[in-house]
Design a protein around this motif. Sequence first.
Motif, short mmCIF file in Angstrom:
data_model
loop_
_atom_site.label_atom_id
_atom_site.label_comp_id
_atom_site.label_asym_id
_atom_site.label_seq_id
_atom_site.Cartn_x
_atom_site.Cartn_y
_atom_site.Cartn_z
N THR A 92 0.97 -1.27 0.14
CA THR A 92 -0.34 -0.01 0.27
C THR A 92 1.31 1.72 -0.04
O THR A 92 0.70 1.78 -0.51
N LEU A 118 1.41 8.57 -5.74
CA LEU A 118 1.43 10.07 -5.68
C LEU A 118 2.19 11.56 -5.97
O LEU A 118 1.85 12.40 -6.73
N LEU A 140 -11.31 5.93 -15.15
CA LEU A 140 -10.30 5.92 -13.62
C LEU A 140 -12.07 4.92 -12.73
O LEU A 140 -11.22 4.14 -12.13
N PHE A 158 -7.03 -3.33 6.27
CA PHE A 158 -6.78 -2.24 4.84
C PHE A 158 -7.14 -1.21 5.80
O PHE A 158 -7.12 -0.17 4.38
N LEU A 181 -5.91 0.37 7.70
CA LEU A 181 -4.32 1.04 8.34
C LEU A 181 -3.55 1.71 7.12
O LEU A 181 -3.33 2.83 6.56
N GLY A 182 -3.84 0.74 5.67
CA GLY A 182 -3.88 0.94 4.54
C GLY A 182 -4.29 2.04 3.99
O GLY A 182 -3.25 2.82 3.78
N GLY A 183 -5.40 2.38 4.46
CA GLY A 183 -6.30 3.10 3.08
C GLY A 183 -6.13 5.04 4.52
O GLY A 183 -5.28 5.86 4.07
N LEU A 215 -2.86 5.39 5.38
CA LEU A 215 -1.24 5.33 5.18
C LEU A 215 -1.37 6.07 3.98
O LEU A 215 -0.13 7.10 3.37
N LEU A 216 -2.78 5.90 3.06
CA LEU A 216 -2.39 6.63 1.84
C LEU A 216 -1.88 8.38 2.26
O LEU A 216 -1.67 8.89 1.19
N LEU A 226 1.08 9.14 3.86
CA LEU A 226 2.16 9.26 2.68
C LEU A 226 2.18 10.58 2.14
O LEU A 226 3.41 11.33 1.21
N MET A 227 1.52 11.82 1.82
CA MET A 227 1.33 12.79 0.96
C MET A 227 2.63 13.55 1.63
O MET A 227 2.61 14.39 2.63
N ILE A 262 5.83 16.71 -1.65
CA ILE A 262 4.94 16.74 -2.95
C ILE A 262 3.79 17.48 -3.00
O ILE A 262 3.37 17.80 -4.22
N TRP A 264 5.44 20.53 -4.58
CA TRP A 264 5.55 20.62 -6.33
C TRP A 264 3.91 20.75 -7.43
O TRP A 264 3.96 21.37 -7.57
N ALA A 265 3.34 20.60 -5.94
CA ALA A 265 1.78 20.66 -7.17
C ALA A 265 1.82 22.16 -7.15
O ALA A 265 0.76 22.59 -8.25
#
Lengths: 299, 95
Positions: A30, A38, B39, B75, B77-79, B81-82, B85-86, B90, B93-94
């Motif tokens: 993940t 990202l 998507l 799952f 925790l995985g969500g 994590l998304l 992780l920002m 990053i 940059w945007a």
Amino acid sequence: MTTQTSENLNLPNGKLAMWLFLATEVMFFTGLLATCMLLREAAPVPGPGLSPWPAHETVHVQPWLGAINTVLLICSSLCVLLSHRALLANQAGKARRWLGLTLLLGAAFLGVKGFEYAGKFQLGLLPGKIGESVNGLSPQREKLLQENGLSYVRDVQERLRALTATVKPEDLKTPPKEIQAAHALLQLTLDGKDEKNSYLRPLTPGQLGDQVNRLNGEFPSLHLPPAIPNGNLWASCYFVTTGIHAIHVFAGLVVLLVLFLFSLGRDSPRLAGRLEVAGLYWHFVDLVWLILYPIIYIL
Amino acid sequence: MDEGKPDNQFTLFATAGILILGTLMLPLTATMSPSPARLGIISGVIFLQVILAGANFMHLRHERRSLWAVILPTFILGGVLLFALMPDTILEWAK
């Protein structure tokens, strides 16, 4: 032989341990895939009208190769399942055949992956090796990519020199056309004087990048290092995600090979438990590919 | 039920389902330009394929419900994590 089970979950210890391991793997993948998505979404726009992420054709990503790999992995998962069921039915020979087929399909997956990687190596599509300079970069990006641009010019010159090294100047008037084009481009990267003795300025990295991309389209056999804005970012994402997945496939193959060798002399019930646990890992690797494939090859 | 009864027919059906969905994804997405709908279709296909693979190959269809106590938090925790992780770089940059 009795199998110890976890009291609360009523699962065999080996199976519970594998599920816990897979839970950590879910977190790992993940994190990995989230980072790639990202990076892709937030990739800086290189300049007006330029795409922030390389198109599949630019970086030679073939969706059909990924589709073949999907079929191979799905079929291998089915084979593991059928092998396990054959063991439960005390059909050791049948189980061995299914397991053998699994090994072949897994090896074929790695073979296709190797073929893809070989193409990337041949084209120089490697992290840190891709030139990112093209015409139209914003001044900020151009400044940031100064080192990359100079290194790119050197790489292209080296390749062009290698291509034209064996050709004598008098032979340049005759085909092959791609060598003529390569020689002409090499001259444009060097400073010199034209027929009127005026100073000729060598191409800037951005101009060279455009010329190289045009020549690669016209003469694909030249294999010149392409210029791809944010190409290094793409290459890092591609190799890290697919590479780590391939390592997982390889590890799974080793485990299944060991079980295959065990299956030649061991009793079926004992092996069935082990194969079920190893199968869980193999199915997980398959499941990760189902997510990875669209992210890398389709989106 | 702890261990799934051998159900080869359903397994073959699930395998075919995964393969057909994967095959359909190619022409479908090739003919559509990048858009939220595209998507959405891809995400839907991935979700269906993962459910089919998890339920049949990994036996989750037959496993004890207590096993979900191990899987579901992962799952969730995985969500999380998304979003965790920002990193600032990053987001910078945007801009």
